[in-house]
Design a protein around this motif. Structure first.
Motif, PDB file in Angstrom:
ATOM      1  N   ILE A   1     -81.544  -7.193-110.527  1.00  0.00           N
ATOM      2  CA  ILE A   1     -81.257  -6.997-111.941  1.00  0.00           C
ATOM      3  C   ILE A   1     -82.210  -5.949-112.523  1.00  0.00           C
ATOM      4  O   ILE A   1     -83.369  -5.875-112.141  1.00  0.00           O
ATOM      5  CB  ILE A   1     -81.381  -8.327-112.717  1.00  0.00           C
ATOM      6  N   VAL A   2     -81.692  -5.122-113.399  1.00  0.00           N
ATOM      7  CA  VAL A   2     -82.499  -4.117-114.084  1.00  0.00           C
ATOM      8  C   VAL A   2     -82.835  -4.656-115.464  1.00  0.00           C
ATOM      9  O   VAL A   2     -81.942  -4.969-116.246  1.00  0.00           O
ATOM     10  CB  VAL A   2     -81.744  -2.782-114.218  1.00  0.00           C
ATOM     11  N   ALA A   3     -84.117  -4.778-115.751  1.00  0.00           N
ATOM     12  CA  ALA A   3     -84.573  -5.260-117.053  1.00  0.00           C
ATOM     13  C   ALA A   3     -85.385  -4.172-117.730  1.00  0.00           C
ATOM     14  O   ALA A   3     -85.989  -3.338-117.062  1.00  0.00           O
ATOM     15  CB  ALA A   3     -85.417  -6.521-116.880  1.00  0.00           C
TER      16      ALA A   3
ATOM     17  N   VAL B   1     -87.302  -0.817-115.451  1.00  0.00           N
ATOM     18  CA  VAL B   1     -87.408   0.616-115.721  1.00  0.00           C
ATOM     19  C   VAL B   1     -86.990   0.871-117.161  1.00  0.00           C
ATOM     20  O   VAL B   1     -86.233   0.095-117.752  1.00  0.00           O
ATOM     21  CB  VAL B   1     -86.532   1.419-114.732  1.00  0.00           C
ATOM     22  N   GLY B   2     -87.484   1.945-117.751  1.00  0.00           N
ATOM     23  CA  GLY B   2     -87.159   2.260-119.133  1.00  0.00           C
ATOM     24  C   GLY B   2     -85.997   3.230-119.261  1.00  0.00           C
ATOM     25  O   GLY B   2     -85.541   3.819-118.290  1.00  0.00           O
ATOM     26  N   SER B   3     -85.507   3.371-120.491  1.00  0.00           N
ATOM     27  CA  SER B   3     -84.480   4.330-120.892  1.00  0.00           C
ATOM     28  C   SER B   3     -83.171   4.141-120.125  1.00  0.00           C
ATOM     29  O   SER B   3     -82.918   3.124-119.496  1.00  0.00           O
ATOM     30  CB  SER B   3     -84.988   5.772-120.750  1.00  0.00           C
ATOM     31  N   SER B   4     -82.309   5.165-120.185  1.00  0.00           N
ATOM     32  CA  SER B   4     -80.991   5.072-119.542  1.00  0.00           C
ATOM     33  C   SER B   4     -81.073   5.187-118.024  1.00  0.00           C
ATOM     34  O   SER B   4     -80.046   5.141-117.342  1.00  0.00           O
ATOM     35  CB  SER B   4     -80.062   6.160-120.082  1.00  0.00           C
ATOM     36  N   LEU B   5     -82.276   5.299-117.484  1.00  0.00           N
ATOM     37  CA  LEU B   5     -82.440   5.259-116.029  1.00  0.00           C
ATOM     38  C   LEU B   5     -81.922   3.941-115.459  1.00  0.00           C
ATOM     39  O   LEU B   5     -81.593   3.868-114.270  1.00  0.00           O
ATOM     40  CB  LEU B   5     -83.917   5.437-115.652  1.00  0.00           C
TER      41      LEU B   5
END
Length: 273
Positions: free
Chosen positions: A161-163, A187-191
């Motif tokens: 999962i990306v948080a 990870v941050g932003s639209s990455l």
């Protein structure tokens, strides 16, 4: 003016993002001064300077542009059925923290859906593109796109999962337990969309506010890679919500439509409990 083809618009958007990244990195190399917008979110000189560069690149197309900084200044064009959506510096908080996890986002929306997207990370030079020809990643550190390769989503288990580093939510814990998530890739932003698009994670649930310019490019890249982005009713996330100040509802991005809809249903249940 005759409309450019999809591939030409993708190349133009990538060129614009590369030029904007140069401006952003010039500011990044100096002490960064940030001020607060009316909504409390931070903005720096890099945001406005990068958007100005992008607008210059896109102007010859004659296609309207919905830009984050323009909207903040009260400049909202008549959009119609086909328009660009621009976030010149997505992840300003990450920019200020100097962790490298910020991006330039440029998307093309047609009839309420993102059909082309470019997401470029200025610090690494890594750029992701998505359109009707598929999803790709390339290296832009030289000022041009090199080492272009196709990317696609993954169905690996256990699910990853990306948080968000900057926007967490307590419901994420329960969702992870319900879906048997095995790892958290933060990870941050639209990455976050791009990690899904290239198979580094499978799920990105969003329980906190976003605007259309935060998500349009990432959604286009992910969908071109085989993934899906749906709101909590299980429907593909749409754009052009001017009556709602271009704010998105909560959503789920995932490696497949079935996973996105399953997670959206679980999110709805958790939030209602």
């Amino acid at each position: 003016m005759q409309a450019k083809t999809d591939a030409e618009l993708t190349d133009l958007a990538l060129d614009a993002a590369i030029a904007a990244a140069r401006v952003i990195m010039d500011v990044y190399a100096r002490p960064i001064a940030a001020v607060a917008k009316a909504d409390g979110s931070p903005v720096t000189e890099a945001d406005a300077a990068a958007e100005a560069v992008i607008l210059d690149y896109l102007l010859p197309t004659g296609i309207p542009v919905l830009g984050e900084e323009s909207v903040a200044a009260g400049i909202i064009p008549v959009l119609g059925d086909r328009y660009f959506v621009v976030d010149p510096l997505d992840g300003t908080k990450e920019f200020i923290k100097r962790n490298g996890e910020f991006t330039v986002n440029i998307a093309l929306v047609e009839h309420g859906l993102p059909v082309m997207g470019v997401v470029l990370a200025p610090v690494t030079g890594e750029a992701f593109t998505g359109d009707s020809n598929g999803a790709f990643v390339c290296d832009t550190r030289s000022g041009v796109a090199t080492e272009k390769r196709a990317i696609a989503v993954s169905s690996a288990l256990p699910m990853r999962i990306v948080a968000s580093r900057s926007h967490g939510h307590s419901a994420l814990v329960e969702l992870c337990e319900t879906l048997d998530v095995g790892a958290d890739v933060s990870v941050g932003s639209s990455l976050k969309f791009c990690l899904l698009a290239r198979g580094d994670a499978e799920l990105y649930p969003r329980f906190t506010p976003t605007s259309e310019w935060d998500t349009a490019a990432g959604q286009a890249v992910l969908e071109a890679a085989g993934g899906a982005v749906v709101t909590l009713d299980g429907v593909r996330m749409h754009y052009g919500k001017g009556d709602l100040a271009f704010l998105n509802p909560y959503f789920v991005a995932a490696a497949s439509l079935s996973l996105a809809q399953r997670a959206a249903a679980e999110m709805s249940r958790i939030l209602a409990s």
